[in-house]
Design an enzyme around this catalytic site. Structure first.
Site, short mmCIF file in Angstrom:
data_model
loop_
_atom_site.label_atom_id
_atom_site.label_comp_id
_atom_site.label_asym_id
_atom_site.label_seq_id
_atom_site.Cartn_x
_atom_site.Cartn_y
_atom_site.Cartn_z
N SER A 1 0.81 -1.22 0.00
CA SER A 1 0.00 0.00 0.00
C SER A 1 0.85 1.26 0.00
O SER A 1 0.49 2.26 -0.63
CB SER A 1 -0.92 -0.01 1.22
OG SER A 1 -1.77 -1.14 1.21
N HIS B 1 0.90 4.55 4.60
CA HIS B 1 0.17 5.20 3.51
C HIS B 1 0.60 6.66 3.37
O HIS B 1 0.86 7.15 2.26
CB HIS B 1 -1.34 5.13 3.79
CG HIS B 1 -1.90 3.75 3.65
ND1 HIS B 1 -3.24 3.50 3.65
CD2 HIS B 1 -1.30 2.55 3.50
CE1 HIS B 1 -3.45 2.20 3.51
NE2 HIS B 1 -2.28 1.61 3.43
#
Length: 389
Positions: A275, A333
């Site tokens: 991610s 993230h």
């Protein structure tokens, strides 16, 4: 006199008997034993008297009385100097290898173009359709089916963009790691090397390997779908070699940001997934083309601009980091998104456009005595390859 002697003798006998009874009674009376005992203890020196309660004092566990619970063991905070040095070194090596790979790719393309010109002239003068028709008739049915299948796969591969062909290898690698998670005998090794945890003894190598590791099929499908969707734009923007360097570096840098946040908050838990690297790719495309229209696969009627989508994702991850949500690694993230934004704005000028000394050094090592000439006699390597303008 005789009477007096008898009385004296009787009294003496009664006195001896009473004395024996009293002494015998005193030995059987526990209260007397305790008082005598305390009396004897009082005659001892004060130093010995002070030691008696310490020796006879029972612990709470022996007496049955509940004692205070033992304090939890203190977990020392992990040191992040080695992961930080690994992040800097791995990022530099990634961009250096990407620059050398681009040089070798350009060199091989120039050589292959020259070879194809000569081979085309040779085929036009010596072969025709009759030769290929006779060759096809000599093949068996199985060989023909195999050639048709290979031709179909080649046509599909040729129809893909350069970015999609590049991402196909990344997807295949993630799928192979996902299959390894399903092998019971490999669970211990997978946890050790394919999950990133600042409290683990092995912290550097998992920073790279965890970026290709997914335990859930849904998690992998979501990440790879986003990467496939934005692959064409990012590769056309940066080029294949530079894209690989950004992707690999983003995975390590996002894990380093996750290490820092976990150590600061004391929430030491493992993480995995691509991610962070995918967020870097998404952020780079959204910053470069903020007015592009995006949508949701399950809600095609809902559309929004790339710039607004990036702002929403950053806001959600910031809220998750502040509120302590543990469903996703929000620190990773944010680290990946911030790196993607920084690279498009400043990193390309600071890193990629200053690669010419390294490429020149590599060219001199590969081709000594050429005087630093560039392959194909074309323009300098500093202007080779696409990049943001």
């Amino acid at each position: 006199m005789a009477w007096r002697g008898c009385v004296m003798k009787w009294a003496k006998t009664e006195f001896i008997t009473a004395t024996n009874i009293s002494s015998r009674t005193s030995r059987l009376n526990p209260h007397k034993q305790q008082s005598c005992g305390f009396r004897r203890e009082a005659k001892r020196p004060e130093t010995k008297k002070a030691n008696v309660p310490q020796e006879t004092k029972a612990s709470p566990s022996e007496t049955g009385a509940p004692g205070p619970p033992p304090p939890p063991p203190r977990v020392p905070r992990p040191r992040l100097f080695k992961p930080l040095m690994f992040t800097v070194g791995f990022t530099g090596c990634s961009f250096g290898a990407a620059a050398i790979l681009q040089y070798e790719t350009l060199k091989s393309r120039v050589q292959s173009a020259k070879e194809e010109e000569g081979s085309d002239e040779l085929l036009q003068g010596s072969q025709n359709m009759a030769y290929w028709h006779e060759w096809w008739n000599q093949l068996s049915n199985f060989q023909r089916q195999l050639i048709l299948l290979m031709s179909t796969v080649d046509d599909f591969w040729s129809s893909l963009s350069e970015g999609q062909r590049t991402v196909t290898g990344i997807i295949a690698l993630n799928a192979a790691v996902l299959c390894c998670w399903r092998i019971p005998s490999m669970q211990r090794s997978m946890i050790k090397y394919f999950t990133s945890n600042p409290a683990s003894k092995t912290r550097c190598l998992p920073m790279v390997l965890s970026s290709f590791s997914h335990y859930s099929i849904i998690h992998m499908a979501a990440n790879m779908y986003v990467l496939w969707t934005f692959s064409s734009g990012i590769v056309s923007l940066l080029g294949r070699e530079q894209f690989l360097a950004v992707y690999m570096s983003a995975g390590v840098i996002s894990t380093m940001v996750s290490y820092v946040c976990k150590t600061a908050t004391g929430r030491l838990y493992p993480s995995l997934g691509a991610s962070g690297a995918v967020m870097a790719v998404l952020a780079a495309v959204c910053v470069k083309v903020p007015e592009a229209k995006l949508g949701i696969i399950f809600l095609p009627m809902v559309t929004f601009t790339a710039g607004n989508a990036l702002k929403a994702l950053i806001a959600i991850d910031t809220a998750g980091l502040i509120l302590g949500w543990r469903l996703l690694d929000h620190a990773a993230h944010l680290g990946g998104a911030l790196f993607g934004i920084w690279y498009v704005a400043y990193g390309h000028k600071l890193i990629w456009r200053k690669r010419e000394p390294l490429v020149k050094l590599w060219h001199d090592m590969r081709s000594p005595g050429t005087g630093g000439s560039r392959p194909g006699g074309g323009p300098g390597v500093s202007g080779a390859g696409p990049g943001p303008r």
